[in-house]
Design a protein around this motif. Structure first.
Motif: not given
Ligand SMILES: [Mg+2]
Length: 372
Positions: A170, A199, A201, A227, A252, A274, A276
């Motif tokens: 990742k 990712d 972000n 992501e 995410d 995603n 969490k």
């Molecule tokens: Mg992420």
């Protein structure tokens, strides 16, 4: 240990202590850079003496919570809601009480919710995954994260992870868009046989995300998924990226609840979700997100914050228990010098094997920290 089921599920105590774990290397994303994890460890005790464990990390950049705010929420509204209610409302009733005890505070809620689920499954005498309807002997395959750095350093980290047996990497991107392509090219050159998840972000906007992803494809670097390319509130932008490229796009930061999952699915804003525990507040909410995904024909990844082994173990049990969770990103405990609890699972290369012991299968390893 099954006494609690005869008398309902009576919570008699909620405890916490502070937690600090050093990182083996700095964890860098487009949003933050951390060198140690601070957080909180929780215990929920039932009236038959069964104790369950939970944990959460301070993550200002994602949930906005600090150790102090988590402590205040846990020993305030969350513990109050958990212990005040009827014992015959069962696990779901208790979990709902945690979820509705206050707004936000999802990491604090997850830390208590996980401890409650651990205690509940310990009381039943089975691994949590089995109590949730899964097979705890299922082996998961996790990726390993390569943090954001200059291209050479990222290439070195990728080689190291690949040599440790992690073939799915990742890659953290999302800072200075032109350099992002150079970073990925350096990593791909260093480990051409690895599979890549990117990712950003939230670090790109919709148009630049499409441009970068197309440039990556022109460079013939295969991508498994990308992501959260755009800011979390920009669902239209997320949907635009999803429609414009054939690489699967994953939500995410935009996904914090089953309601968010429904909105994203309904809008066609992403291909993947995603999950969490720290974002959605616990096991029940995570399973509900996966249910929404399942109904919408979407798949999920389970991930975590940079947080202790307890949280990672709980996430792994959820992953095993739900058929819509097909991707696993649970490497964070491998970054942390974690002396809080041991067990739960072992990693052989990238294969994660759960403990077959009841609950989360964790054992106390030390008593450092401040008991409250
Ligand atoms: Mg992420």
């Amino acid at each position: 240990m099954s006494g609690s089921s005869r008398h309902g599920l009576a919570v008699t105590d909620v405890r916490s202590r502070d937690y600090t774990g050093g990182l083996s290397r700095p964890f860098v994303t487009s949003r933050r850079s951390v060198t140690e994890v601070t957080g909180i460890l929780t215990e929920v005790e039932l009236d038959d003496g069964t104790v369950g464990h939970g944990s959460a990390a301070q993550t200002f950049a994602v949930t906005g919570e600090s150790v102090e705010s988590m402590r205040a929420a846990i020993h305030g509204p969350i513990a109050e809601a958990l212990m005040a209610g009827p014992v015959d409302r069962g696990l779901r009733g208790h979990a709902d009480a945690i979820a509705t005890s206050c707004t936000a505070n999802t990491s604090a809620k997850a830390a208590v919710d996980v401890a409650l689920h651990d205690a509940w499954a310990r009381g039943l005498g089975v691994p949590l995954a089995e109590a949730l309807g899964g097979d705890a002997s299922t082996v998961l395959r996790t990726d390993m994260t390569v943090g954001l750095a200059d291209p050479e350093a990222m290439a070195r980290a990728a080689v190291s992870a690949f040599e440790d047996g992690f073939t799915v990497l990742k890659i953290k991107l999302g800072r200075d868009q032109r350099a992002d392509l150079d970073r990925l090219k350096a990593v791909h050159e260093a480990v051409p046989d690895a599979e890549f998840r990117l990712d950003a972000n939230q670090g790109w906007d919709a148009k630049s995300a499409v441009r970068i992803i197309r440039a990556i494809q022109e460079a013939q670097i295969p991508l498994q998924l990308v992501e959260q390319p755009v800011p979390k509130h920009d669902l239209r932008g997320l949907a635009a990226v999803t429609a414009a490229v054939d690489v699967p796009i994953m939500a995410d930061e935009a996904l914090n609840s089953p309601q968010d999952a429904f909105e994203i699915a309904h809008a066609g804003a992403a291909d993947l979700l995603n999950i969490k525990l720290a974002k959605c507040g616990g096991v029940g909410s995570a399973m509900a997100i996966a249910d929404v995904a399942h109904a919408a024909g979407m798949s999920c990844m389970i991930g975590a914050m940079m947080e202790p082994r307890i949280s990672i173990t709980a996430a792994a049990h959820v992953a095993v228990a739900h058929p819509a969770i097909t991707l696993v990103d649970l490497d964070s405990a491998e970054w942390i010098d974690d002396r809080a609890l041991t067990g739960g699972y072992v990693l052989h290369g990238d294969r994660l094997h759960l403990s077959q012991s009841p609950g989360l299968g964790l054992e106390p390893a030390s008593t450092e920290g401040n008991e409250r």
